[in-house]
Design a protein around this motif. Structure first.
Motif, PDB file in Angstrom:
ATOM      1  N   UNK A  24      39.631  -1.540  15.116  1.00 36.53           N
ATOM      2  CA  UNK A  24      40.507  -1.885  16.216  1.00 36.53           C
ATOM      3  C   UNK A  24      39.739  -1.642  17.509  1.00 36.53           C
ATOM      4  N   UNK A  25      39.453  -2.709  18.222  1.00 38.82           N
ATOM      5  CA  UNK A  25      38.583  -2.560  19.377  1.00 38.82           C
ATOM      6  C   UNK A  25      39.251  -1.889  20.550  1.00 38.82           C
ATOM      7  N   UNK A  55      40.819   0.870  20.579  1.00 35.33           N
ATOM      8  CA  UNK A  55      41.176   2.262  20.312  1.00 35.33           C
ATOM      9  C   UNK A  55      40.068   3.290  20.432  1.00 35.33           C
ATOM     10  N   UNK A  56      38.998   3.074  21.168  1.00 31.27           N
ATOM     11  CA  UNK A  56      37.954   4.115  21.110  1.00 31.27           C
ATOM     12  C   UNK A  56      38.434   5.474  21.604  1.00 31.27           C
ATOM     13  N   UNK A  57      39.101   5.509  22.717  1.00 32.40           N
ATOM     14  CA  UNK A  57      39.561   6.805  23.226  1.00 32.40           C
ATOM     15  C   UNK A  57      40.533   7.453  22.270  1.00 32.40           C
ATOM     16  N   UNK A  89      40.878   7.107  19.078  1.00 35.79           N
ATOM     17  CA  UNK A  89      40.262   7.610  17.852  1.00 35.79           C
ATOM     18  C   UNK A  89      39.516   8.898  18.134  1.00 35.79           C
ATOM     19  N   UNK A  90      38.802   8.930  19.239  1.00 37.17           N
ATOM     20  CA  UNK A  90      38.025  10.132  19.541  1.00 37.17           C
ATOM     21  C   UNK A  90      38.949  11.312  19.736  1.00 37.17           C
ATOM     22  N   UNK A 121      42.045  11.780  18.667  1.00 38.54           N
ATOM     23  CA  UNK A 121      42.766  12.178  17.454  1.00 38.54           C
ATOM     24  C   UNK A 121      41.851  12.928  16.502  1.00 38.54           C
ATOM     25  N   UNK A 122      40.649  12.435  16.329  1.00 41.94           N
ATOM     26  CA  UNK A 122      39.733  13.127  15.417  1.00 41.94           C
ATOM     27  C   UNK A 122      39.390  14.507  15.945  1.00 41.94           C
ATOM     28  N   UNK A 123      39.171  14.611  17.231  1.00 40.27           N
ATOM     29  CA  UNK A 123      38.857  15.926  17.783  1.00 40.27           C
ATOM     30  C   UNK A 123      40.048  16.856  17.677  1.00 40.27           C
ATOM     31  N   UNK A 162      42.140  16.883  15.170  1.00 45.60           N
ATOM     32  CA  UNK A 162      42.127  17.386  13.791  1.00 45.60           C
ATOM     33  C   UNK A 162      41.128  18.530  13.650  1.00 45.60           C
TER      34      UNK A 162
END
Lengths: 361, 516
Positions: free
Chosen positions: B476-477, B479-481, B483-484, B486-488, B490
């Motif tokens: 999904x183009x 969503x970079x922010x 994704x970053x 959300x992963x951080x 976690x």
């Protein structure tokens, strides 16, 4: 089989330590579940394990190497432990951190309550019976282990070097295996969270985040080692659990292994501490939640993958969500496992010292 | 070195595949560049980079995308003069427009202001089915042929146009086309008024293919019992079949070729004689309808994708025999073990991960063992983000083959969001494969007394397959922010809760010990 043997070793060690604490009368030994057997059964019947074997993956072999190492350390078979450790590190990078619990295992012996407890107990009785104390930390086995580990690693490296001479030699092998794990080159979707992250992160920050994620694993080694140094087997399993959660390319097989290991430890803790304890003992609070969560994720994750890649109706976000839920479940599992073990130690301490329970328990 | 810009696909079924014109001028869509370097091996890649950048600036095209090692390859034996010093790259998605034609024309001495190139009316060129501009550069540094060392630059513009008269009657033109009447002024809207003063020679050639010559003679024989060679007699405008509007200066007949007894006829018109007052306009008017098709290559090559879903698929190359193949086989069928040699060269980008071990060959719909059919194979597997996958094959098929299919399976890779082109959901292109028949040479030799007119370069019959479009899974183009973060989150959850669990007991223990 090895898991079973390790379980037996641990049980014996536990019994021994309890004896030395004069707690035998207070424990109903027959309630000791055969933790090793249960753990082995759970591992073999785990649907994750079965699925991983059907998929012809080599992670059961890696798990076997890890268990070999721990069994060797528990049973004081030092060459076996060294062999297991070297092979496990060679196959995947992460078991290298198991060197710390192995050192503790070889130095102190298998799981036992902290030395402080023994000292407190005997201080109260004012009897110092040296023979009942667990052995202190000894360096002899460590040196022996280091020698054997060195020997096995040289052997493995020489064999690899010979067979890979025409393909670029050892450096190429390290770049392709360890380098691949560390730099996360391939961005194919998997059950972890790192593939999507590194597909979307900006190039400028990629190295920074790589370092952060790998240091996350390394950072927890020290605090856990400090807190759980008297229980090196459990420490080893907690390390394995953390690795399987945070590694760059996790798989279901890693989960099944750490599930089983933590369950085995918990089976040990289920040993009743006598009628003085409330039945709370050390059971996890979230077991039902985790079980349902795992079932849900394992059902939804292939569905989302299919929707995204095969049908084209879904999005990458659907699949990534299941991966994130999976990671959260594993976090809860690890944290609760560690809390349960620490609670167990607290209970033991309270039993020994005879003090009333703290308000905060 | 050869550089070509092409828009459109050469229709091998209608326009032939055997003559020199298709073989050298039918190019894959987009940009194709290959170059042979005369330098030590380790310098060639740097020289290639320089070359791509220079050409990109010269021709206003994005040839500089060929500089990265994922875009070019080094074939071993597909291009005859090579041997490790050849680099080949193509950009299938490059669009060709007047901005690329203008620098190409600038290389001509008179540009498009005088001479034959005055005909190049942009709208008429770009309205055609196919147009391709080609640049061929040879350096004769050795001077072995008695020529001074220098550089020979050969520029070719190939355009396939449809005359208005045919456009009107296109109802039933499926297989064979009735030959249309045309003239230069009707196609281009202009006439040639004089030659370029800087040019040494300025000529227009009109070629009647040998198949057409055979057809015309056949018609003559049917209609009248007159003599042959009506076409080359001086009174050619009494030809019952067609009429040319200008008188040719010279007429050439092809040397008898091995494969057919007919000979092509070449008419030469010298532009020197024409000028402003008397412009040159060549027109062809058919008096009787003539139906004719160009001669095709021995096997017609097609390529397509198989499979569904965005995880894996398969590429299939199919070779079907054409009608003209019977002529070839007739001459060779003396021995029963006659074999047709086919060379296949294919480059696949790294994100289409081909499994070369899954190569299968089907001859006449029967699966065959790979070692029976494939005589030589050279494979260079792709490395992720470093180099594409190159496959060169030499097949030996029996002469009586009617169809042969090669299939090979692949997995699709997953790219970083920066590596996707602006329209990511369209898909990615796999460049054309080159199928060549080294047994047959496409050349025409015209001898007139003592001079050699068309230089007979020995080039094998070549055809290009289609460009394949492969859709890849896209993240999904937008969503970079997200994704970053959300992963951080976690990871922070893990970090914080574990440290908390570890820390809590220590404080209690300390408190407990203090109390004691």
């Amino acid at each position: 089989m090895l898991i079973r043997a390790t379980g037996q070793n641990l049980r014996l060690a536990y019994l021994r330590s309890l004896e030395s604490l004069d707690l035998v009368k207070q424990i109903d030994v027959s309630e000791f579940l055969f933790s090793g057997d249960i753990a082995a059964l759970i591992y073999l019947c785990n649907p994750f394990t079965i699925v991983a074997c059907v998929g012809l993956s080599t992670s059961p072999i890696e798990n076997m190497a890890v268990v070999l190492c721990l069994y060797g350390a528990c049973s004081r078979l030092i060459p076996l432990a060294a062999f297991g450790w070297v092979i496990a590190t060679h196959l995947s990078l992460y078991p290298a951190i198991l060197i710390i619990p192995v050192i503790f295992l070889l130095g102190c012996g298998p799981d036992s309550p902290p030395r402080k407890l023994f000292l407190q107990r005997h201080q109260q009785k004012e009897v110092l019976n040296q023979s009942k104390l667990p052995p202190g930390f000894s360096w002899g086995p460590i040196i022996h282990f280091a020698f054997w580990a060195f020997l096995w690693s040289v052997y493995v490296l020489v064999l690899c070097g010979i067979s890979l001479k025409q393909f670029g030699g050892l450096w190429e092998m390290f770049k392709s295996t360890y380098g691949f794990i560390l730099t996360v080159e391939d961005l194919s979707p998997n059950i972890g969270v790192l593939w999507y992250f590194f597909a979307e992160v900006f190039e400028f920050f990629r190295n920074f985040f790589l370092i952060v994620f790998h240091v996350n694993i390394l950072f927890m080694i020290l605090p856990l080692a400090i807190r759980l140094r008297h229980r090196p087997c459990y420490l080893a399993f907690v390390y394995v659990a953390i690795c399987s959660m945070l590694k760059s390319y996790p798989s279901f097989e890693c989960t099944s292994f750490n599930d089983v290991s933590l369950l085995e430890m918990r089976a040990l803790n289920i040993a009743r501490l006598g009628s003085h304890c409330i039945t709370y003992a050390c059971n996890m609070q979230f077991s039902l939640f985790l079980f349902c969560g795992y079932v849900g994720v394992s059902l939804l994750s292939p569905v989302m993958h299919n929707l995204w890649i095969w049908r084209g109706t879904g999005n990458a976000n659907f699949y990534f969500t299941t991966a994130m839920v999976y990671a959260c479940l594993q976090i809860v599992l690890v944290v609760e496992g560690v809390s349960a073990m620490l609670n167990h130690d607290r209970k033991l301490r309270i039993l020994i010292t005879g003090k009333p329970q703290d308000a905060k328990s | 070195m050869e550089l070509s810009f092409t828009q459109g696909r050469w229709n091998y079924e209608s326009w032939g595949g055997f003559d020199p014109i298709p073989s050298s001028n039918a190019k894959p869509p987009g940009v194709e560049l290959w170059a042979v370097f005369d330098a030590p091996q380790h310098l060639i890649d740097a020289l290639w980079k320089n070359l791509t950048h220079t050409l990109s600036g010269l021709f206003c095209a994005s040839i500089n995308f060929l500089e990265s090692s994922t875009a070019y390859s080094a074939p071993e034996w597909s291009f005859p003069p090579a041997s490790g010093k050849l680099r080949y790259g193509t950009l299938p998605r490059e669009a060709v427009c007047t901005e690329n034609l203008t620098p190409w024309l600038k290389l001509l001495p008179c540009r498009d202001k005088a001479g034959i190139s005055m005909l190049l009316d942009r709208p008429s060129i770009y309205r055609g089915f196919y147009h391709s501009q080609r640049l061929h550069l040879t350096s004769t540094g050795s001077g072995s042929e008695g020529m001074d060392p220098g550089i020979i630059l050969e520029q070719t513009l190939t355009v396939v146009l449809q005359p208005d008269s045919q456009r009107a009657s296109l109802a039933h033109a499926s297989e064979k086309h009735i030959q249309p009447s045309w003239s230069l002024s009707s196609i281009f809207g202009k006439q040639i008024s004089g030659r370029c003063v800087l040019a040494e020679t300025s000529n227009v050639y009109f070629l009647l293919d040998r198949g057409l010559v055979a057809e015309l003679e056949h018609i003559h024989k049917e209609n009248e019992k007159s003599e042959e060679n009506v076409l080359i007699s001086e009174k050619f405008w009494n030809n019952p079949s067609f009429e040319l509007s200008a008188k040719p200066d010279r007429i050439f007949i092809e040397e008898s070729s091995l494969l057919s007894k007919n000979a092509s006829v070449l008419y030469k018109f010298e532009i020197e004689k024409y000028g402003e007052s008397e412009p040159f306009d060549l027109g062809l008017f058919w008096k009787t309808p003539v139906v004719w098709l160009c001669q095709q290559a021995p096997l017609h090559a097609n390529r397509f994708l198989m499979g569904s879903g965005n995880e894996r698929g398969a590429i299939a190359i199919s070779l079907k025999s054409t009608q003209s193949s019977e002529g070839f086989m007739g001459s060779n069928s003396n021995d029963e073990r006659c074999e047709l040699r086919v060379d296949v060269f294919q480059v696949v980008p790294w994100y289409v991960k081909v499994y070369f071990h899954s190569l299968q060959v089907f001859v006449d719909q029967q699966p065959k063992a790979v070692s029976d059919i494939i005589e030589k194979i050279h494979v260079s597997p792709s490395k992720d983000k470093v180099s594409p996958g190159v496959m060169e094959l030499v097949l030996t098929l029996p002469c009586s083959v009617s169809s042969a299919v090669l299939t090979i399976e692949f997995d699709k890779g997953f790219l970083h969001i920066d590596e996707y082109p602006p329209d990511a959901n369209q898909g990615f292109d796999i460049p054309s494969a080159i199928v060549s028949f080294p047994d047959f040479h496409a050349r025409m030799v015209f001898l007139e007394n003592d001079s050699l007119n068309k230089s007979p370069e020995k080039s094998p019959v070549m055809s290009y397959t289609e460009v394949l479009l492969v859709p890849l899974t896209t993240p999904d183009f937008s969503m970079p922010y997200n994704v970053i973060t959300i992963t951080c989150t976690v990871f922070a959850l893990y970090f914080g809760s574990l440290l908390n669990a570890l820390r809590r007991r220590v404080a209690e223990e300390e408190r407990f010990l203090k109390d004691k």
